[in-house]
Design a protein around this motif. Structure first.
Motif, mmCIF file in Angstrom:
data_model
loop_
_atom_site.group_PDB
_atom_site.id
_atom_site.type_symbol
_atom_site.label_atom_id
_atom_site.label_comp_id
_atom_site.label_asym_id
_atom_site.label_seq_id
_atom_site.Cartn_x
_atom_site.Cartn_y
_atom_site.Cartn_z
ATOM 1 N N SER A 81 -16.113 -1.094 12.756
ATOM 2 C CA SER A 81 -17.481 -1.532 13.015
ATOM 3 C C SER A 81 -18.198 -1.749 11.688
ATOM 4 N N VAL A 82 -19.193 -2.637 11.695
ATOM 5 C CA VAL A 82 -19.929 -2.998 10.488
ATOM 6 C C VAL A 82 -21.048 -1.989 10.260
ATOM 7 N N ARG A 83 -21.033 -1.370 9.097
ATOM 8 C CA ARG A 83 -22.088 -0.414 8.763
ATOM 9 C C ARG A 83 -23.240 -1.083 8.024
ATOM 10 N N GLN A 97 -18.139 -8.638 -6.288
ATOM 11 C CA GLN A 97 -19.394 -8.092 -5.782
ATOM 12 C C GLN A 97 -19.220 -7.606 -4.348
ATOM 13 N N LEU A 98 -19.847 -6.476 -4.016
ATOM 14 C CA LEU A 98 -19.772 -5.901 -2.673
ATOM 15 C C LEU A 98 -20.604 -6.723 -1.701
ATOM 16 N N LEU A 99 -19.962 -7.177 -0.612
ATOM 17 C CA LEU A 99 -20.633 -8.003 0.378
ATOM 18 C C LEU A 99 -21.024 -7.214 1.617
ATOM 19 N N ALA A 100 -20.159 -6.289 2.056
ATOM 20 C CA ALA A 100 -20.430 -5.522 3.277
ATOM 21 C C ALA A 100 -19.611 -4.240 3.250
ATOM 22 N N ARG A 101 -20.048 -3.265 4.046
ATOM 23 C CA ARG A 101 -19.317 -2.019 4.235
ATOM 24 C C ARG A 101 -18.981 -1.858 5.711
ATOM 25 N N LEU A 102 -17.722 -1.489 5.970
ATOM 26 C CA LEU A 102 -17.274 -1.213 7.332
ATOM 27 C C LEU A 102 -17.129 0.292 7.505
ATOM 28 N N ALA A 173 -2.746 3.952 3.708
ATOM 29 C CA ALA A 173 -3.980 4.606 4.160
ATOM 30 C C ALA A 173 -5.091 4.429 3.134
ATOM 31 N N ARG A 174 -4.714 4.519 1.844
ATOM 32 C CA ARG A 174 -5.714 4.316 0.789
ATOM 33 C C ARG A 174 -6.224 2.864 0.800
ATOM 34 N N LYS A 175 -5.301 1.935 0.988
ATOM 35 C CA LYS A 175 -5.715 0.524 1.020
ATOM 36 C C LYS A 175 -6.614 0.247 2.218
ATOM 37 N N SER A 176 -6.266 0.791 3.367
ATOM 38 C CA SER A 176 -7.090 0.577 4.558
ATOM 39 C C SER A 176 -8.491 1.133 4.346
ATOM 40 N N LEU A 177 -8.576 2.292 3.694
ATOM 41 C CA LEU A 177 -9.892 2.854 3.416
ATOM 42 C C LEU A 177 -10.639 1.994 2.420
ATOM 43 N N ALA A 178 -9.930 1.460 1.418
ATOM 44 C CA ALA A 178 -10.582 0.575 0.446
ATOM 45 C C ALA A 178 -11.052 -0.716 1.105
ATOM 46 N N ASP A 179 -10.341 -1.158 2.154
ATOM 47 C CA ASP A 179 -10.719 -2.405 2.828
ATOM 48 C C ASP A 179 -12.002 -2.265 3.639
ATOM 49 N N THR A 180 -12.536 -1.076 3.763
ATOM 50 C CA THR A 180 -13.835 -0.932 4.416
ATOM 51 C C THR A 180 -14.959 -1.476 3.544
ATOM 52 N N SER A 181 -14.679 -1.647 2.260
ATOM 53 C CA SER A 181 -15.636 -2.297 1.361
ATOM 54 C C SER A 181 -15.175 -3.738 1.161
#
Length: 368
Positions: A81-83, A97-102, A173-181
């Motif tokens: 989900s989009v935070r 640049q950071l565009l969105a956080r999941l 798992a680390r990559k998936s967590l990083a993909d939230t940004s």
């Protein structure tokens, strides 16, 4: 008494006759003088021009739409989900640049779990290593069989494989967590934003569209009969619909395969837009420069008589007398309706277009 009276009457009649006979001669002389003093044909400023050196180019007209040379769509790498969404359409972004956080709560827990399991597997591997070293000593001394040693060695290899597999799972798992940004992969402008905070997104769903507008590309459709005149590297200029400013472009390539429906060929022109005055999607019209002459006199086509014949000429002013002056046409631009000619000196004055009633030899007066 009668004779003197008759004599005087005869004299008077003679005087009247002489006066009457002299009157026509005087009128003819005045008329000739009036004709010689008739006023010259006065020319207006728009009737004449001066011969000047200026470039004239033969060109091929085109219409096209400007597109971004480089664009990309940013997609989600995970289901989440989009935070938070940090950019909007029209904003300039930089690479990274950071565009969105999941939402990454579940992924964070999964990462901690993988780290714990890796620690357990590494502990088992160390124990298996100790057993293997001990059994090797016993085997070398002949206290255990080859089969017993091979069983311990096999157990160690299995534990080692478990650790390597767990490390791979931890990396994912680390990559998936990083993909939230969600970060921008390039410098550019956000031209589409397709998510809002609170929405659920799935893997490979498009989130943003970003374009680099510093370099644009115009795709022009060229008729088959004219495409042979095009060569990569040719210069071009164009104007945006509804504006008068002229922009430069360069022909990069021509598609060698015709479009199926129209039988036209696509020509691609590169446009430098680092100044940011152009936008993707704008409709433009312009010309590709096929040949250019810079050392000839530039004249409007209307100023050259018999331009399509074998002996073109212009009406030159020699003092206040019109004179026929032959010229040779070097190059013509039918789009701008101008000609490059030779045979006339720079600075000479000539008629800008034919004027009714004027011909070579007529006398005219230049505009004040």
């Amino acid at each position: 008494m009668i004779r003197p009276t008759l004599f005087r009457s005869a004299c008077l009649a003679g005087c009247v006759l002489l006066a009457a006979c002299g009157q026509p001669a005087t009128s003819t002389k005045d008329a000739s003088a009036g004709a010689a003093a008739a006023p010259l044909r006065q020319l207006a400023r728009g009737d004449v021009l001066q011969a000047t050196l200026a470039p004239v180019a033969a060109s091929l007209p085109f219409t096209a739409t400007l597109n971004a040379l480089t664009s990309i769509e940013v997609a989600a790498e995970i289901d989440a989900s989009v935070r938070e969404v940090l950019v909007r359409e029209g904003e300039t972004v930089r690479r990274g640049q950071l565009l969105a956080r999941l939402d990454g709560e579940t992924l964070q827990q999964a990462l901690l779990e993988q780290q714990a399991q890796l620690a357990n597997d590494e502990a088992r591997l160390r124990l298996a290593r100790l057993k293997l070293d001990k059994q090797r000593e016993l085997y070398q001394q002949g206290f255990i069989s080859k089969l017993a040693f091979d069983e311990v060695d096999s157990e160690y290899r299995i534990r080692e494989g478990d650790v390597n597999a767990r490390r791979s799972q931890l990396a994912r798992a680390r990559k998936s967590l990083a993909d939230t940004s969600v970060h921008s992969p390039m410098d550019g402008v956000v031209y589409a934003r397709r998510i809002q905070p609170g929405e659920q997104v799935s893997r490979n769903q498009k989130l943003f569209a970003i374009a680099d507008l510093s370099q644009l590309e115009a795709t022009a459709s060229i008729p088959a009969r004219q495409v042979a005149q095009l060569q990569p590297g040719q210069r071009a200029h164009f104007r945006v619909e509804g504006a008068t400013e002229q922009f430069a472009a360069q022909l990069l390539r021509v598609n060698p395969v015709a479009n199926a429906g129209s039988r036209t060929f696509n020509a691609y022109l590169r446009v430098d837009n680092r100044a940011g005055r152009l936008q993707a999607g704008q409709f433009v019209s312009g010309e590709v420069i096929l040949r250019e002459v810079g050392d000839a006199v530039r004249l409007p086509q209307a100023a050259v008589r018999d331009a399509d014949g074998s002996k073109p000429w212009v009406m030159l002013l020699d003092g206040n007398i019109l004179r026929r002056q032959p010229v040779s046409i070097v190059l013509r631009n039918d789009n701008e309706r101008v000609l490059a000619v030779r045979g006339i000196d720079v600075g000479r004055t000539l008629l800008a277009a034919p004027l009714l009633g004027l011909k070579p030899g007529d006398r005219v007066a230049l505009p004040r």
